[in-house]
Design a protein around this motif. Structure first.
Motif, mmCIF file in Angstrom:
data_model
loop_
_atom_site.group_PDB
_atom_site.id
_atom_site.type_symbol
_atom_site.label_atom_id
_atom_site.label_comp_id
_atom_site.label_asym_id
_atom_site.label_seq_id
_atom_site.Cartn_x
_atom_site.Cartn_y
_atom_site.Cartn_z
ATOM 1 N N VAL A 140 45.356 41.855 -31.850
ATOM 2 C CA VAL A 140 46.696 42.250 -30.480
ATOM 3 C C VAL A 140 47.142 40.731 -29.964
ATOM 4 C CG1 VAL A 140 47.400 43.514 -28.895
ATOM 5 C CG2 VAL A 140 46.156 44.833 -30.318
ATOM 6 N N LEU A 141 45.605 40.106 -29.436
ATOM 7 C CA LEU A 141 46.199 38.755 -29.063
ATOM 8 C C LEU A 141 47.026 37.675 -29.825
ATOM 9 C CD1 LEU A 141 45.856 36.278 -26.399
ATOM 10 C CD2 LEU A 141 44.009 35.863 -27.270
ATOM 11 N N PRO A 156 42.371 29.466 -34.866
ATOM 12 C CA PRO A 156 42.182 30.703 -34.177
ATOM 13 C C PRO A 156 42.312 29.414 -32.253
ATOM 14 C CG PRO A 156 39.935 29.492 -35.119
ATOM 15 C CD PRO A 156 41.280 29.299 -35.326
ATOM 16 N N ILE A 157 43.132 31.376 -31.891
ATOM 17 C CA ILE A 157 43.313 30.710 -30.324
ATOM 18 C C ILE A 157 42.397 30.725 -29.266
ATOM 19 C CG2 ILE A 157 45.127 31.632 -28.475
ATOM 20 C CD1 ILE A 157 46.348 33.495 -30.766
ATOM 21 N N ASP A 158 42.326 29.157 -28.834
ATOM 22 C CA ASP A 158 40.967 28.824 -28.242
ATOM 23 C C ASP A 158 41.558 28.741 -27.079
ATOM 24 O OD1 ASP A 158 37.971 28.326 -27.808
ATOM 25 O OD2 ASP A 158 38.570 26.823 -28.439
ATOM 26 N N PHE A 159 41.117 29.486 -25.988
ATOM 27 C CA PHE A 159 41.493 28.929 -24.577
ATOM 28 C C PHE A 159 40.194 28.237 -23.778
ATOM 29 C CE2 PHE A 159 43.173 32.875 -25.257
ATOM 30 C CZ PHE A 159 44.866 32.190 -25.128
ATOM 31 N N ARG A 160 40.446 27.148 -22.358
ATOM 32 C CA ARG A 160 39.713 26.996 -21.628
ATOM 33 C C ARG A 160 39.149 27.341 -21.060
ATOM 34 N NH1 ARG A 160 42.050 22.225 -16.802
ATOM 35 N NH2 ARG A 160 40.383 22.522 -15.938
ATOM 36 N N LEU A 161 37.605 27.214 -21.051
ATOM 37 C CA LEU A 161 36.785 28.234 -20.658
ATOM 38 C C LEU A 161 37.069 28.475 -19.105
ATOM 39 C CD1 LEU A 161 34.357 29.820 -20.958
ATOM 40 C CD2 LEU A 161 32.807 27.758 -20.628
ATOM 41 N N THR A 168 48.700 26.898 -9.669
ATOM 42 C CA THR A 168 49.641 27.856 -9.017
ATOM 43 C C THR A 168 49.631 28.747 -10.751
ATOM 44 O OG1 THR A 168 51.090 25.851 -8.418
ATOM 45 C CG2 THR A 168 52.475 27.821 -9.564
ATOM 46 N N ALA A 169 49.460 28.244 -12.177
ATOM 47 C CA ALA A 169 48.880 29.031 -12.801
ATOM 48 C C ALA A 169 47.874 30.706 -12.635
ATOM 49 C CB ALA A 169 48.875 27.895 -14.177
ATOM 50 N N GLY A 170 46.993 30.204 -12.034
ATOM 51 C CA GLY A 170 45.661 31.292 -11.668
ATOM 52 C C GLY A 170 46.214 32.038 -10.813
ATOM 53 N N GLN A 171 46.876 31.396 -9.506
ATOM 54 C CA GLN A 171 48.023 32.462 -9.202
ATOM 55 C C GLN A 171 48.507 33.358 -9.390
ATOM 56 O OE1 GLN A 171 49.529 30.195 -5.521
ATOM 57 N NE2 GLN A 171 47.162 29.537 -5.099
ATOM 58 N N ARG A 172 49.527 32.696 -10.380
ATOM 59 C CA ARG A 172 50.008 33.638 -11.429
ATOM 60 C C ARG A 172 49.360 34.972 -12.150
ATOM 61 N NH1 ARG A 172 53.058 29.258 -14.029
ATOM 62 N NH2 ARG A 172 54.264 29.514 -12.043
ATOM 63 N N TRP A 173 48.342 34.765 -13.071
ATOM 64 C CA TRP A 173 47.741 35.693 -13.452
ATOM 65 C C TRP A 173 46.986 36.304 -12.326
ATOM 66 C CZ3 TRP A 173 46.168 37.238 -17.711
ATOM 67 C CH2 TRP A 173 45.137 38.613 -17.750
ATOM 68 N N ILE A 205 52.844 46.693 -20.410
ATOM 69 C CA ILE A 205 52.292 45.947 -19.449
ATOM 70 C C ILE A 205 51.312 45.084 -20.823
ATOM 71 C CG2 ILE A 205 50.024 46.132 -18.261
ATOM 72 C CD1 ILE A 205 51.901 48.629 -17.218
ATOM 73 N N GLU A 206 51.506 45.656 -21.710
ATOM 74 C CA GLU A 206 50.339 44.644 -22.529
ATOM 75 C C GLU A 206 51.278 43.476 -22.608
ATOM 76 O OE1 GLU A 206 48.221 46.857 -26.947
ATOM 77 O OE2 GLU A 206 50.720 45.608 -26.610
ATOM 78 N N GLN A 207 52.406 43.065 -23.219
ATOM 79 C CA GLN A 207 53.300 42.200 -23.722
ATOM 80 C C GLN A 207 52.946 41.281 -22.299
ATOM 81 O OE1 GLN A 207 57.394 42.845 -24.990
ATOM 82 N NE2 GLN A 207 57.475 40.762 -24.843
ATOM 83 N N MET A 208 53.249 41.535 -20.593
ATOM 84 C CA MET A 208 53.256 41.618 -19.660
ATOM 85 C C MET A 208 52.009 40.583 -19.640
ATOM 86 S SD MET A 208 52.154 41.685 -16.718
ATOM 87 C CE MET A 208 51.938 43.327 -15.204
ATOM 88 N N LEU A 209 50.508 41.226 -19.143
ATOM 89 C CA LEU A 209 49.999 40.692 -19.257
ATOM 90 C C LEU A 209 49.622 39.278 -21.024
ATOM 91 C CD1 LEU A 209 47.189 43.639 -18.459
ATOM 92 C CD2 LEU A 209 47.768 41.003 -16.692
ATOM 93 N N ILE A 210 48.986 39.550 -21.629
ATOM 94 C CA ILE A 210 49.239 38.382 -22.355
ATOM 95 C C ILE A 210 49.864 37.232 -22.923
ATOM 96 C CG2 ILE A 210 49.049 38.318 -25.572
ATOM 97 C CD1 ILE A 210 48.268 41.008 -25.609
ATOM 98 N N SER A 211 51.103 37.969 -23.070
ATOM 99 C CA SER A 211 52.073 36.275 -22.365
ATOM 100 C C SER A 211 51.781 35.853 -21.276
ATOM 101 C CB SER A 211 53.785 37.266 -22.169
ATOM 102 O OG SER A 211 54.172 37.954 -23.147
ATOM 103 N N MET A 212 51.560 36.348 -19.870
ATOM 104 C CA MET A 212 51.305 35.677 -18.621
ATOM 105 C C MET A 212 49.946 34.781 -19.520
ATOM 106 S SD MET A 212 52.407 35.326 -15.977
ATOM 107 C CE MET A 212 53.095 36.645 -14.964
ATOM 108 N N LEU A 213 48.593 35.641 -20.030
ATOM 109 C CA LEU A 213 46.936 34.389 -19.932
ATOM 110 C C LEU A 213 48.018 33.873 -21.602
ATOM 111 C CD1 LEU A 213 44.824 34.547 -20.172
ATOM 112 C CD2 LEU A 213 44.202 35.473 -22.179
ATOM 113 N N LEU A 214 49.211 33.752 -22.141
ATOM 114 C CA LEU A 214 48.933 32.488 -22.847
ATOM 115 C C LEU A 214 50.268 31.839 -22.095
ATOM 116 C CD1 LEU A 214 50.565 34.624 -26.218
ATOM 117 C CD2 LEU A 214 48.010 33.081 -26.551
ATOM 118 N N MET A 215 50.623 31.844 -20.989
ATOM 119 C CA MET A 215 51.654 30.652 -20.462
ATOM 120 C C MET A 215 50.502 29.439 -19.317
ATOM 121 S SD MET A 215 54.216 30.748 -21.926
ATOM 122 C CE MET A 215 54.869 29.137 -21.797
ATOM 123 N N CYS A 216 49.561 30.602 -19.001
ATOM 124 C CA CYS A 216 49.157 30.374 -17.327
ATOM 125 C C CYS A 216 47.543 29.559 -17.977
ATOM 126 C CB CYS A 216 48.768 31.467 -16.748
ATOM 127 S SG CYS A 216 49.942 32.420 -16.465
#
Length: 340
Positions: A140-141, A156-161, A168-173, A205-216
């Protein structure tokens, strides 16, 4: 969905309580039930204490899941690679040490963790730790990321740990997560939990949370998702980051950094603000805090002291240093040294 105006969160003990999954003092049962939500893993005591009181609440919502859990004691968790999902963990209390690949972080209420599925992971969960978590299916991600990019993924999508929840980004998430939890906790009559069962709202909701994580959260595709060229603008920013890493023990000023980058101080500030959501001197402070933390962790004799390491890395005001250290690592420098 307005995630900027939050309904008040319930007390910690009530968060997602309508979705209680299990409560057990049996470690084998907790491992089996936890594997149903996450993946197969090893679960062992991490100290002399045999205190154990595991609880989990969990709600599945299409390709994501939201939950709350604690083990009620010091435990070591060894899942290997998650493979099928990305896991975001946000401690409400306590402390966890998480290793993912070559990265090692201390996670606490000021620092969340974002665990990518392709790297081996292990966790040390301390007694008194309770956390919220978001589980996102890999397929899904990846599908959402492809939709944003307009082309297939090359890597692969690899996020900072680590995710700083003070940024600001963390508060938005966290606003997005808090909105979801507050809605899930509402009575059916108000349209909360019942509304979340709507397929249309669940998809949004699924789209909102995933988009938020990808951008934040910084990840493999962050620059492309923001429509930026990864090879031009950030070059001097990366040059300064490397310079700071190599010269963090020296008396650096913003003028020194700008001269090394070959840009004006104003351009240097703008570059760090745009691409790193911080300032050059704040980045330097973060590197120095990490160096103190590493030194205290490695201490194996009686010669290492907090004061000596703080002064060595440029922290002359010990009160301010201790406060910043505790915000970053969730414990005092002396506590880190005692565990070294």
């Amino acid at each position: 969905m307005n995630v900027d105006k939050l309904a008040p969160l319930p007390a910690v003990g009530e968060l997602l309580s309508r979705y209680a999954l299990f409560h057990t003092e049996d470690m084998d049962e907790a491992r089996r039930r936890g594997a149903d939500v996450f993946c197969d893993h090893r679960l062992d005591f991490a100290g002399s204490s045999r205190a154990f009181d595991a609880r989990m609440c969990f709600r599945r919502l299409r390709g994501i899941g939201v939950g709350r859990m604690t083990y009620g004691g010091d435990v070591a968790i060894e899942p290997g690679r998650l493979e099928g999902f990305t896991l975001v963990q946000m401690p409400l209390s306590g402390h966890e040490r998480i290793r993912s690949g070559d990265e090692l972080i201390d996670s606490h209420p000021g620092v969340a963790s974002v665990i990518s599925p392709h790297r081996p992971v292990s966790m040390q969960h301390r007694a008194g730790t309770e956390k919220l978590f978001i589980r996102i299916d890999s397929a899904v991600l990846e599908r959402h990321c492809i939709q944003h990019l307009g082309h297939d993924l090359r890597d692969p999508i690899d996020f900072r740990l680590d995710m700083s929840l003070d940024s600001t980004a963390g508060q938005r998430w966290m606003r997005a997560v808090q909105w979801l939890i507050a809605e899930a906790g509402q009575d059916d009559e108000s349209g909360g939990a019942m509304a979340l069962s709507s397929p249309l709202l669940a998809a949004q909701i699924e789209q909102m949370l995933i988009s938020m994580l990808l951008m934040c959260q910084p990840n493999t595709y962050s620059e492309r998702l923001r429509g930026e060229s990864p090879s031009i603008a950030p070059a001097f920013v990366k040059r300064i980051e490397q310079y700071i890493e190599e010269h963090a023990d020296e008396a650096l000023t913003i003028v020194d950094l700008a001269e090394h980058a070959g840009v004006s101080s104003r351009s240097l500030f703008a570059g760090f603000r745009r691409f790193r959501d911080t300032t050059p001197m704040a980045y330097l402070k973060e590197v120095r805090l990490k160096r103190v933390h590493e030194s205290l962790q490695r201490a194996c004799d009686g010669n290492t002291t907090v004061t000596r390491e703080a002064l060595r890395w440029g922290f002359s005001h010990l009160g301010h240093f201790t406060a910043a250290y505790k915000r970053r690592f969730g414990e005092s420098p002396s506590e880190t040294l005692a565990r070294g």
